[in-house]
Enzyme design. Structure first.
Site, mmCIF file in Angstrom:
data_model
loop_
_atom_site.group_PDB
_atom_site.id
_atom_site.type_symbol
_atom_site.label_atom_id
_atom_site.label_comp_id
_atom_site.label_asym_id
_atom_site.label_seq_id
_atom_site.Cartn_x
_atom_site.Cartn_y
_atom_site.Cartn_z
ATOM 1 N N SER A 31 -6.099 25.023 -26.994
ATOM 2 C CA SER A 31 -5.494 24.080 -27.936
ATOM 3 C C SER A 31 -5.532 24.649 -29.352
ATOM 4 O O SER A 31 -5.013 25.731 -29.596
ATOM 5 C CB SER A 31 -6.213 22.730 -27.828
ATOM 6 O OG SER A 31 -5.465 21.703 -28.428
ATOM 7 N N ASP A 89 -2.024 20.496 -22.726
ATOM 8 C CA ASP A 89 -3.220 20.964 -23.435
ATOM 9 C C ASP A 89 -4.305 21.486 -22.491
ATOM 10 O O ASP A 89 -4.725 20.804 -21.560
ATOM 11 C CB ASP A 89 -3.777 19.780 -24.242
ATOM 12 C CG ASP A 89 -4.719 20.213 -25.346
ATOM 13 O OD1 ASP A 89 -5.577 21.077 -25.087
ATOM 14 O OD2 ASP A 89 -4.598 19.682 -26.462
#
Length: 301
Positions: free
Chosen positions: A38, A192
């Site tokens: 991320s 993510d």
């Protein structure tokens, strides 16, 4: 001895990674490989490309995040959705799913911005990079890397894919479910990486690193929250933090890693005015543990 650096996720708190890299560089500590998830994937990929911490700091301070937001749904469409809610719950609205996007933000502008940064000339030698994402359909952890030898080291439970479009891979790793539209790569809808692996230390160990420094941005949210969330997004983000807490603890429990945990208060997804603060907190956390870190890195005979 091979040294790995694993950078965890944390939205804008991820700029603290720059402060960590800055202090490590000043101390002459350079990782042989780097992995990120991320927000950590953003910093890791730029550093692996060869950009110096000073350049990353300059880029972060000039970052105009709001200008990169490309909404998938207009304000008018949102009003239409709200107007149809009563009919939906009464069972009268048909084809409701056609009105709902996969995410509120497309992410195309952000990806384009990343690829512009990857065209900047490197200041130091490039190093192997690892980026994590999750296939939202199969629930598999996906690992992107440019480390050619990794096929023989790849840990179980990961799908290995080579990095062909760095901006797309990073964008996929940053695609917070519900907020960003999943990024399709190699036929996979990716979100993510923090959904499964917030701090990719295991990856570096399997890649042959003898020691790994991890930067954990998660603990700050578990220890410094004193007020109830105000919006649905605050509730969502807090729920993710709580769910990830035990996962992160279990992932790092048995690994020979050195953890740096910058503490940042009241930093949200849109706290663009706190980037300087986050970088400084990364510096402070690293400086506070630098002697302990040097001892950890000292060769054992």
């Amino acid at each position: 001895m091979k040294l790995g650096l694993a950078l965890g996720g944390g939205t804008l708190r991820g700029t603290a990674h720059i402060g960590v890299l800055e202090v490590l560089s000043e101390a002459g500590i350079k990782p042989d490989m780097i992995a990120g998830t991320s927000a950590g994937a953003v910093v890791a990929s730029l550093y692996a490309h060869g950009l110096a911490p000073s350049t990353l700091k300059r880029l972060a301070k000039s970052f105009k995040g709001r200008e990169l937001i490309d909404w998938t749904t207009s304000a008018f469409d949102v009003l239409k959705l709200i107007a149809r809610l009563p009919f939906h719950y009464a069972g009268l609205a048909k084809n409701w799913d056609r009105l709902l996007p996969q995410g509120l933000i497309r992410g195309s502008n952000f990806e384009r911005y990343l690829n512009q940064l990857f065209s900047l000339p490197p200041a130091h030698q490039k190093i192997p990079l690892f980026i994590t994402a999750v296939d939202i359909v199969t629930a598999e952890s996906v690992l992107f890397t440019d480390y050619a030898r990794f096929r023989s080291y790849a840990p179980e439970g990961y799908v290995y894919l080579p990095i062909e479009d760095r901006g797309a891979c990073v964008r996929a790793s940053c695609s917070l479910p519900g907020l960003f539209t999943p990024r399709v790569i190699d036929g996979r809808s990716l979100v993510d990486g923090a959904v499964r692996t917030n701090i990719p230390a295991e990856v570096l160990i399997h890649a042959g690193c003898d020691k790994v420094i991890v930067v954990d941005l998660h603990e700050t949210e578990m220890k410094h929250v004193t007020k109830a969330p105000k919006t649905f997004f605050d509730v969502f983000m807090r729920s993710l933090d709580i769910m990830q807490d035990e996962i992160i603890s279990l992932q790092l429990m048995d690994e020979n890693v050195f953890a740096i945990k910058p503490m940042m208060k009241n930093v949200t997804f849109t706290s663009f005015d706190k980037i300087d603060y986050c970088i400084e907190q990364g510096r402070k956390a690293t400086l506070a543990k630098i002697e302990e870190l040097k001892e950890y890195l000292r060769p054992r005979h």
